[in-house]
Design an enzyme around this catalytic site. Structure first.
Site, short mmCIF file in Angstrom:
data_model
loop_
_atom_site.label_atom_id
_atom_site.label_comp_id
_atom_site.label_asym_id
_atom_site.label_seq_id
_atom_site.Cartn_x
_atom_site.Cartn_y
_atom_site.Cartn_z
N GLY A 30 0.92 -1.57 0.04
CA GLY A 30 0.28 0.07 -0.40
C GLY A 30 0.72 1.58 0.06
N ASP A 54 0.74 3.16 4.76
CA ASP A 54 -0.48 3.97 3.59
C ASP A 54 -1.45 4.28 4.86
OD1 ASP A 54 -0.77 1.29 4.57
OD2 ASP A 54 -1.70 1.32 2.29
N ASP A 60 -4.94 1.34 11.07
CA ASP A 60 -6.31 1.61 11.11
C ASP A 60 -6.47 1.50 12.77
OD1 ASP A 60 -8.64 1.07 11.03
OD2 ASP A 60 -8.60 -0.89 10.05
N LYS A 106 -7.29 6.23 10.80
CA LYS A 106 -8.31 6.81 12.11
C LYS A 106 -8.26 6.73 13.12
CE LYS A 106 -9.53 3.08 7.70
NZ LYS A 106 -10.38 1.82 7.48
N PHE A 119 -14.28 2.57 5.09
CA PHE A 119 -13.02 2.60 3.94
C PHE A 119 -12.91 2.99 2.92
CE2 PHE A 119 -11.74 -1.43 1.63
CZ PHE A 119 -11.04 -1.78 1.90
N ILE A 120 -11.43 3.51 2.86
CA ILE A 120 -11.35 3.93 2.35
C ILE A 120 -10.19 3.01 0.84
CG2 ILE A 120 -11.76 5.75 2.66
CD1 ILE A 120 -8.39 5.88 2.77
N ARG A 142 -5.61 0.54 -6.30
CA ARG A 142 -4.24 0.98 -5.79
C ARG A 142 -3.45 2.17 -6.72
NH1 ARG A 142 -2.23 -2.09 -1.73
NH2 ARG A 142 -2.46 -3.92 -1.89
P1 IMP Z 1 -4.16 -2.26 11.24
O1 IMP Z 1 -5.82 -2.19 11.34
O2 IMP Z 1 -3.58 -0.70 12.01
O3 IMP Z 1 -3.38 -3.56 11.28
O4 IMP Z 1 -4.36 -1.92 9.68
C1 IMP Z 1 -4.38 -3.30 8.40
C2 IMP Z 1 -4.38 -3.05 7.25
O5 IMP Z 1 -5.47 -2.54 7.12
C3 IMP Z 1 -3.54 -1.40 7.05
O6 IMP Z 1 -1.72 -2.03 6.67
C4 IMP Z 1 -4.13 -1.46 4.96
O7 IMP Z 1 -3.84 -2.90 4.80
C5 IMP Z 1 -5.46 -2.74 5.98
N1 IMP Z 1 -6.87 -1.23 6.14
C6 IMP Z 1 -6.77 -0.77 7.04
N2 IMP Z 1 -8.09 -0.07 6.85
C7 IMP Z 1 -8.15 0.15 5.96
C8 IMP Z 1 -8.74 1.31 4.10
O8 IMP Z 1 -10.11 1.89 4.80
N3 IMP Z 1 -9.25 0.51 3.43
C9 IMP Z 1 -7.51 -0.34 2.64
N4 IMP Z 1 -6.84 -1.01 3.27
C10 IMP Z 1 -6.94 -0.56 4.44
MG MG Z 2 -1.20 -1.97 4.78
#
Ligand code: IMP
Ligand code: MG
Length: 176
Positions: A46, A101, A104, A132, A153-154, A166
């Site tokens: 990403g 990128d 979350d 977020k 979700f984006i 992407r």
């Molecule tokens: P985490 O929950 O911070 O571990 O995020 C895990 C992964 O989920 C991120 O690195 C992204 O690849 C993916 N992700 C989280 N939120 C989004 C979104 O809104 N769009 C696309 N991918 C997302």
């Molecule tokens: Mg990622």
């Protein structure tokens, strides 16, 4: 409006807004690391687009590396395990800036930080294009945040929905 697989997305953040946010981050990082040579460590897939724009705007010497967290199903546990691949460079005694990128829940970042810390870098900080705050569950400080977004979700600017989106130069959000 665009359609990716079975879902519809609507425009959310323009290309110029994203580029301005990245330029601001690059300026801040350039000042903070003045006289140093940090390694930008991009988390694939990403972060590729953000990293390119960030480095173009960074002033000073810097190095580049990539890593990827590959998921696999462990045989001994029920959960999904992750393996860090890439990162052949020695980061010991170097300043590392993780380039993500999006952050979350923060699970990915925490996992990555733990592995990287074992490699004894001089410092580790994090730069993420999107964040977020309402979804974030960790206490790890994120020093460089491009744009804070609601818990939606984006796609676009490197971020995907099941592999697609992407390449979009701007960001879209899931239509409700
Ligand atoms: P985490 O929950 O911070 O571990 O995020 C895990 C992964 O989920 C991120 O690195 C992204 O690849 C993916 N992700 C989280 N939120 C989004 C979104 O809104 N769009 C696309 N991918 C997302
Ligand atoms: Mg990622």
């Amino acid at each position: 409006m665009i359609t990716l697989h079975d879902k519809t997305f609507v425009p959310f953040i323009s290309e110029s807004e994203i580029n301005q946010a990245i330029k601001n981050l690059a300026d801040k990082i350039s000042i903070d690391y003045k006289g140093e040579t940090p390694i930008f460590l991009g988390v694939l897939n990403g972060a590729f687009m953000f990293l390119g724009e960030l480095m173009k705007n960074y002033k000073g010497n810097c190095e580049l590396s990539f890593t990827k967290l590959a998921s696999y199903h462990g045989t001994m546990t029920s959960g999904i395990m992750k393996n860090l691949i890439g990162l052949n460079e020695n980061i010991e005694n170097h300043h590392v800036i993780i380039v993500e990128d999006i952050v979350d829940t923060g699970h990915t970042l925490e996992y990555l930080m733990n592995i990287l810390a074992e490699k004894k870098p001089k410092s580790i900080k994090t730069a993420t294009l999107f964040f977020k705050p309402d979804a974030y569950k960790k206490n790890i400080k994120i020093e460089y945040i491009g744009i804070e977004i609601p818990n939606k979700f984006i796609v676009g600017y490197g971020l995907d929905y099941d592999g697609l989106g992407r390449n979009l130069p701007e960001v879209y959000q899931l239509k409700i």
